[in-house]
Write a protein that holds these residues in place. Structure first.
Motif, PDB file in Angstrom:
ATOM      1  N   ALA A  93     -12.774  -2.502 -34.365  1.00 26.53           N
ATOM      2  CA  ALA A  93     -13.066  -3.093 -35.678  1.00 26.53           C
ATOM      3  C   ALA A  93     -11.898  -2.871 -36.654  1.00 26.53           C
ATOM      4  N   VAL A  94     -11.257  -1.709 -36.576  1.00 28.28           N
ATOM      5  CA  VAL A  94     -10.076  -1.458 -37.423  1.00 28.28           C
ATOM      6  C   VAL A  94      -8.945  -2.406 -37.020  1.00 28.28           C
ATOM      7  N   GLY A  95      -8.722  -2.532 -35.712  1.00 29.09           N
ATOM      8  CA  GLY A  95      -7.723  -3.487 -35.223  1.00 29.09           C
ATOM      9  C   GLY A  95      -8.060  -4.895 -35.684  1.00 29.09           C
ATOM     10  N   GLY A  96      -9.348  -5.201 -35.740  1.00 28.58           N
ATOM     11  CA  GLY A  96      -9.812  -6.528 -36.158  1.00 28.58           C
ATOM     12  C   GLY A  96      -9.469  -6.834 -37.603  1.00 28.58           C
ATOM     13  N   THR A  97      -9.654  -5.865 -38.478  1.00 28.90           N
ATOM     14  CA  THR A  97      -9.346  -6.117 -39.897  1.00 28.90           C
ATOM     15  C   THR A  97      -7.831  -6.220 -40.112  1.00 28.90           C
TER      16      THR A  97
END
Ligand SMILES: [Zn+2]
Length: 310
Positions: A93-97
């Motif tokens: 999710a961090v990579g996604g943002t």
């Protein structure tokens, strides 16, 4: 308009856990079924590695969470049971943002189907938030020189205390939070600009307050990028909310934020933020207001460009 999703956004939680984990996959399937997400416009993020996470978070905290050696008290503050799957989920999710923000800088507008873990501070997690995707993305983009000024517009019903803490001494990232004052976190960490709203506020009052604040904020901060936390826990029926927006009010809010940024040439990266409801389909539908508002903005602008060209 670009979208970001990964199947690792969902990992199983114990039966009956109050965090609505399946919503991320439901958001993606609604967007697919409505033709908003296609294989052409949907991007798959990398997992955030330790080097990326420690741009913001303390190495000791990152190491303790990823290894599972985090102590019981620190884990209770997060409120999610540790699992290998949860570490994968939170890293993805961090990579996604971060990917969403990069796509926004390239194309003007992009939205994640997760993100908004704004209660995570540099040295600890809190309130279902482990690592702060908004703050990691913002810090890493200003550090690498991709942008010099970022504005975080956090309209989740809860104050973005972790993001505020992360940038308390960093003038490159301006943190704005408009939230319900009486709600969690009960001890707020002051951001650059905080507005605490009274319980029960409805669409008209909420939107007029936003309209009174946002344009001058964008003009004052002069960001190249806005990271927008579009939490839907402002919804009237939300289990953890306390404000009283309607579904249409949420759509209008999201359209307004996107429109005000884009007409000033500011890139917008949207993340879904909080939302709590036992009816997961209704909840996912509520989160999709962000992507729908972005999609419709994009279609409108394309049409205008085509008309101009014609
Ligand atoms: Zn929230």
């Amino acid at each position: 308009m670009k979208l970001v999703y990964h199947e690792e956004y969902v990992t199983p939680l114990p039966e009956g856990h109050r965090f609505p984990m399946p919503k991320f996959a439901k958001v993606n399937s609604i967007l697919r079924s409505e033709g908003i997400a296609t294989s052409e416009n949907t991007y798959s993020p990398e997992s955030a590695d330790v080097a990326l996470l420690t741009h913001l978070h303390t190495p000791a905290y990152v190491e303790s969470f990823l290894s599972g050696e985090i102590d019981a008290k620190a884990l209770r503050r997060i409120g999610l049971p540790w699992s290998e799957g949860l570490t994968r989920r939170t890293r993805r999710a961090v990579g996604g943002t971060l990917l969403t923000a990069r796509l926004a800088l390239r194309h003007g507008l992009a939205c994640n189907a997760a993100g908004g873990t704004h209660h995570a501070h540099p040295g600890f997690g809190s309130g279902f938030c482990i690592f702060n995707d908004i703050a990691v993305a913002a810090r890493s983009l200003v550090d690498e020189g991709a942008v010099s000024r970022i504005l975080v517009v956090d309209l989740d019903v809860h104050q973005g205390d972790g993001t505020a803490a992360a940038f308390a001494d960093d003038p490159r990232v301006f943190t704005f939070s408009m939230h319900c004052e009486s709600n969690f976190p009960f001890r707020k960490t002051p951001g650059d600009y905080d507005i605490g709203l009274p319980d029960g506020m409805q669409d008209a009052e909420y939107l007029s307050r936003l309209e009174a604040e946002l344009p001058q904020l964008i003009e004052h901060v002069e960001p190249q990028l806005v990271i927008y936390d579009a939490g839907v826990d402002v919804y009237a029926g939300d289990r953890l909310g306390r404000l009283s927006l309607s579904l249409d009010g949420i759509y209008q809010r999201d359209s307004y934020v996107i429109g005000e940024c884009r007409r000033r040439g500011v890139a917008v990266a949207g993340v879904i933020g909080g939302g709590y409801d036992q009816d997961l389909d209704a909840l996912a539908h509520r989160h999709c207001m962000l992507h729908r508002a972005a999609f419709e903005h994009h279609s409108r602008v394309n049409k205008q460009d085509t008309q101009k060209a014609g």
